[in-house]
Design an enzyme around this catalytic site. Structure first.
Site, short mmCIF file in Angstrom:
data_model
loop_
_atom_site.label_atom_id
_atom_site.label_comp_id
_atom_site.label_asym_id
_atom_site.label_seq_id
_atom_site.Cartn_x
_atom_site.Cartn_y
_atom_site.Cartn_z
N GLN A 63 35.33 44.34 34.54
CA GLN A 63 36.04 43.77 35.68
C GLN A 63 37.47 44.26 35.77
O GLN A 63 37.98 44.90 34.86
CB GLN A 63 36.03 42.25 35.57
CG GLN A 63 36.59 41.74 34.25
CD GLN A 63 36.49 40.24 34.12
OE1 GLN A 63 37.49 39.55 34.23
NE2 GLN A 63 35.29 39.71 33.88
N HIS A 123 41.37 42.85 37.75
CA HIS A 123 42.05 41.83 38.55
C HIS A 123 43.12 42.48 39.43
O HIS A 123 43.74 43.45 39.02
CB HIS A 123 42.71 40.78 37.66
CG HIS A 123 41.77 40.16 36.68
ND1 HIS A 123 40.68 39.43 37.07
CD2 HIS A 123 41.73 40.20 35.33
CE1 HIS A 123 40.03 39.02 35.99
NE2 HIS A 123 40.64 39.48 34.93
N GLU A 129 46.81 39.15 32.43
CA GLU A 129 46.33 38.34 31.32
C GLU A 129 46.53 39.08 30.01
O GLU A 129 46.88 40.27 30.00
CB GLU A 129 44.84 37.99 31.51
CG GLU A 129 43.90 39.17 31.53
CD GLU A 129 42.47 38.80 31.96
OE1 GLU A 129 42.30 37.85 32.74
OE2 GLU A 129 41.54 39.47 31.52
N HIS A 159 38.52 46.10 32.30
CA HIS A 159 38.43 45.48 30.97
C HIS A 159 37.19 44.61 30.83
O HIS A 159 36.64 44.13 31.82
CB HIS A 159 39.67 44.64 30.69
CG HIS A 159 39.83 43.49 31.64
ND1 HIS A 159 40.36 43.65 32.90
CD2 HIS A 159 39.52 42.17 31.54
CE1 HIS A 159 40.37 42.48 33.52
NE2 HIS A 159 39.85 41.56 32.72
N ARG A 175 34.27 42.33 39.91
CA ARG A 175 33.28 42.73 38.93
C ARG A 175 32.76 44.13 39.27
O ARG A 175 32.38 44.38 40.42
CB ARG A 175 32.14 41.72 38.96
CG ARG A 175 31.53 41.44 37.65
CD ARG A 175 30.51 40.30 37.75
NE ARG A 175 31.14 39.00 37.60
CZ ARG A 175 30.94 37.98 38.44
NH1 ARG A 175 30.15 38.10 39.48
NH2 ARG A 175 31.52 36.83 38.22
ZN ZN Z 1 39.79 39.44 33.02
#
Ligand code: ZN
Length: 325
Positions: A104, A106, A124, A181, A201
């Site tokens: 995926q 972001h 993240e 990642h 995704r």
């Molecule tokens: Zn993630």
């Protein structure tokens, strides 16, 4: 009834929210001692005011309130922090990856605001609390542009496209927006992230959910947001020095993440609008504003702006985060 006008609060403890995932396992029960729902539980939302999993406060004057309610009613306890577009800015999770997560990516704040109904982007990072021997992680990719990326995805050329590297206990990975990642199977990780739930995704191993459907893919959005200029990392080894038990893991425009290890006793000054603290090993106590609180692996709390000095004792391993200066 919660006493909304309480003073000298210091700490608020969180009651985590558990989320079933196709890739989850049972380690949040067996390793962290939580009571969790049956089935494959992948995520513990440990400190969260996000609408998809807003934590209830446990004990103290605010017992039973949700974090988002406290954030709305008592911003003074968060140093009158503005938040990220008004929202409580951080989200702390524990992930149990019995199997691999989907591959995926972001979006950043700008793309998310424009394409996801004003949502925040998602930066993240992961601290690897445990990795089974031989575990791997996908972080970064090798296509040079969106065309090449799309072709390799369509051809299922995952081995050449994805940057897969070994992962071990104690590693740390920063995952910026635009980074492809996936944690693979066999890991327990503490994730510190922006309070966002936007995931594009790219590949889900052709897995089928219990209802017979596959989870949706978002190849076009992924092509839009992948940062093709990034150089994929080769290791998650923490190289920053440990100074008096404190290791700075990451400092960026969204958060500062530290690992703090207490051997017998240690004081930590809470000088930020607020601080998120997650205990991932050991047990002990923390004394704040004259009150003592027991801590053990799996405890999560927010140290509010009035907490002052936190006096830790016992043997504790913790991940902490706060906003940058
Ligand atoms: Zn993630």
């Amino acid at each position: 009834m919660a006493q909304l006008d309480a003073e000298n609060v210091g700490l608020v403890f969180m009651k985590p929210v558990f989320v079933k995932k196709i890739w989850g396992g049972r380690k949040l029960a067996t390793e962290f001692g939580y009571t969790i729902p049956d089935g494959n539980v992948g995520e513990c939302w440990a400190i969260s005011a996000h609408p998809a999993g807003d934590c209830a406060i446990e004990g103290g004057p605010f017992e039973g309130l949700h974090l988002d309610e406290l954030w709305a009613a008592r911003r003074d306890l968060f140093g009158n922090c503005l938040g990220d577009r008004g929202k409580f800015p951080l989200l702390i999770k524990i992930l149990d990856t019995h199997e691999s997560l989907s591959v995926q990516v972001h979006p950043g704040d700008v793309y998310a605001a424009e394409h996801e109904n004003g949502s925040l982007g998602k930066k993240e990072c992961w601290y690897i609390v445990h990795a089974d021997p031989g575990s791997q992680i996908i972080i970064g990719q090798h296509a040079k542009n969106a065309d090449e990326f799309r072709k390799m995805v369509e051809a299922g050329d995952w081995d050449r496209l994805l940057n897969k590297i070994p992962v071990k206990t104690g590693d740390f990975f920063a995952v910026n927006p635009g980074t492809i990642h996936a944690l693979c199977g066999g890991c327990l990780a503490i994730e510190t992230q922006q309070s966002s739930d936007i995931t594009y995704r790219v590949y889900d191993y052709d897995r089928v959910q219990p209802d017979g459907t596959k989870r949706e893919l978002h190849i076009e959005q992924a092509c839009d947001v992948v940062d093709f200029s990034q150089v994929p990392p080769t290791s998650g080894e923490v190289t920053a020095p440990e100074v008096d038990g404190v290791t700075e893991l990451m400092r960026c425009d969204k958060f500062v993440v530290d690992r703090i290890r207490v051997k017998e006793a240690k004081s930590v000054d809470q000088k930020w609008p607020f601080m998120c603290v997650s205990v991932y090993g050991g047990e002990g106590l923390v004394k704040v504003l004259g009150k003592e609180y027991p801590l053990k692996k799996g405890s999560h709390f927010l140290a509010l702006s009035d907490a002052g000095t936190m006096e830790f004792s016992g043997e504790l391993s913790m991940i902490t985060s706060h906003l940058p200066e």
